[in-house]
Design an enzyme around this catalytic site. Structure first.
Site, PDB file in Angstrom:
ATOM      1  N   TYR A 180       0.895  -1.109   0.017  1.00 14.87           N
ATOM      2  CA  TYR A 180      -0.001  -0.076   0.009  1.00 14.87           C
ATOM      3  C   TYR A 180       0.690   1.072   0.075  1.00 14.87           C
ATOM      4  CZ  TYR A 180      -0.404  -0.520   5.307  1.00 14.87           C
ATOM      5  OH  TYR A 180      -0.160  -0.655   6.556  1.00 14.87           O
ATOM      6  N   GLU A 181       0.014   2.364  -0.163  1.00 16.23           N
ATOM      7  CA  GLU A 181       0.749   3.583  -0.507  1.00 16.23           C
ATOM      8  C   GLU A 181       1.978   3.585  -1.647  1.00 16.23           C
ATOM      9  OE1 GLU A 181       0.908   6.482   2.775  1.00 16.23           O
ATOM     10  OE2 GLU A 181      -0.702   5.062   3.927  1.00 16.23           O
ATOM     11  N   GLY A 182       1.550   2.859  -2.608  1.00 15.85           N
ATOM     12  CA  GLY A 182       2.584   2.835  -3.728  1.00 15.85           C
ATOM     13  C   GLY A 182       3.300   1.365  -3.490  1.00 15.85           C
TER      14      GLY A 182
END
Ligand code: CAA
Length: 383
Positions: free
Chosen positions: A363-365
């Protein structure tokens, strides 16, 4: 260059440690089983000023700094990584979207103060079924209607979604020009047409609440717009830069939590007539993991310090996220192995930490996206 934390930063770490021992450690295994979020503890932590550490007093924060905030995420994540991501999304992704936007000070006070002061919970609505790594592929639409906007779309994988009082929603004002029209609004719980969709049943961070958030003809007044058409994508990217340091801190905390458990275990556990840390192969393995943790800590704190100093930090944040999350996966997997059969059992915690670590690489990239950001910095941008 100074590698020492200040007395205030060390005091903050101790304060957070006391909180996690008392409020998060008890029941952490059960919460992993039941997926129950420790809401009361989350509110209590907010009252301690933790969600406003990196925001100015004018917007409900304490103005303490970004590094102290990162230290706090790291500390809680040593014990409860679900709490760590709820904390990070609340602060970095919801708070960051407001703080770094071109919203007026009045809007910032209105939308950031309740979160920074711990009175309300925030969430971040960017990801959609067709807009994951390709964040520009938004399909949520904001249609102008008189002075208002009407929002339609479905956001997915919203951490804190079901708990949030306030959610930032990214949307396109004009799908024909795509990202160039991306804007952002603050939507509140209970607004007509805004509701929680499917609740996710996850491999790890099981007590964090993650869901779809559905917008069906949600009417929002223009004073809820925090990024004008054209400003939304950059705001999301800048916000995620900060968020990635938060995920790095969560991951580092997970790695340290598992490592500490393994060290204690290896001192107690005897095989072949001696504590297992006296087996050189295992001791060397721990030396290697400790070295990885120390390296990760350096890049993480560097990114936090750059952000705190107002310097460019996009590449540093991506390096921190990539490094800390890969280290978390490696350390937790090795710690399960180090504890042998016991490591596979829930009461020893490390198997949960291994499951929790996996999402930090996603997550978050994803970590592949972090490499894209780092190589972009090398070959395209000057950061
Ligand atoms: N800061 C400021 N501006 C930035 C920026 C940054 N970090 N990154 C890009 N931009 C700007 C560029 O300068 C460019 O501006 P111009 O048009 O003026 O030149 C514009 O944004 C477009 O940039 P790119 O061409 O690089 O954009 P792209 O479409 O190729 O995408 C990407 C870049 C890095 C792949 C981006 O899409 C990305 O970060 N994807 C991953 C998305 C992500 O992290 N999602 C996680 C969601 S949150 C979550 O995980 C849920 C949770 O609850 C935990």
């Amino acid at each position: 260059m100074n590698f020492e934390l200040t007395t205030e930063e060390e005091r903050l770490q101790q304060q957070v440690q006391q909180f996690t021992e008392k409020r998060l450690k008890p029941g952490v295994v059960e919460r992993d089983e039941t997926s129950e979020f420790p809401l009361e503890a989350f509110k209590e932590f907010g009252k301690m000023g933790m969600y406003g550490l990196c925001y100015p007093t004018a917007f409900g924060g304490t103005g303490t700094g970004y590094l102290p905030y990162i230290l706090a995420v790291e500390e809680v994540s040593k014990v409860d990584a679900s709490f760590g991501i709820a904390f990070s999304v609340n602060t970095s992704l919801y708070g960051g979207s407001i703080m770094y936007s071109t919203a007026t000070d009045e809007q910032k006070k209105r939308f950031l103060s309740p979160i920074a002061s711990g009175q309300a919970i925030g969430s971040f609505g960017l990801t959609e079924a067709s807009a994951g790594s390709d964040a520009a592929g938004q399909q949520t639409i904001a249609t102008k209607d008189g002075e208002d906007y009407i929002l339609n779309g479905t956001k997915i994988f919203n951490t804190n979604g079901p708990l949030a009082d306030y959610t930032v929603i990214y949307a396109l004002a004009d799908p024909s020009i795509g990202t160039k029209s991306m804007c952002a609004f603050v939507v509140e719980k209970g607004m007509e047409g805004f509701h929680v969709g499917k609740l996710e049943n996850k491999m790890g961070i099981r007590s964090a609440k993650v869901s779809e958030m559905v917008l069906s003809n949600v009417r929002v007044s223009a004073d809820r717009m925090i990024a004008k058409p054209g400003e939304g994508f950059k705001l999301a990217m800048q916000t995620l830069d900060g968020g990635r340091i938060g995920v790095g801190a969560q991951a580092l905390g997970i790695a340290e939590g598992a490592f500490d458990i393994a060290v204690e275990y290896m001192k107690q556990r005897e095989q072949f007539g001696k504590p297992i840390f006296k087996q050189q192969y295992l001791a060397f393995k721990m030396a290697e993991l400790y070295t990885d943790i120390e390296k990760a800590k350096l890049v993480l704190y560097k990114a936090a310090c750059l952000k705190q100093a107002g310097k460019p930090f996009t590449t540093a944040a991506a390096i921190a996220k990539l490094t800390c999350t890969d280290v978390a996966m490696k350390v937790t997997t090795e710690c399960v192995q180090m504890l042998g059969g016991n490591g596979y059992m829930k009461e020893y915690h490390v198997e949960r930490m291994m499951r929790d670590a996996k999402i930090t690489q996603i997550y978050e990239g994803t970590n592949e996206i972090q490499k894209l950001v780092i190589s972009g910095g090398l070959f395209r941008r000057k950061k």
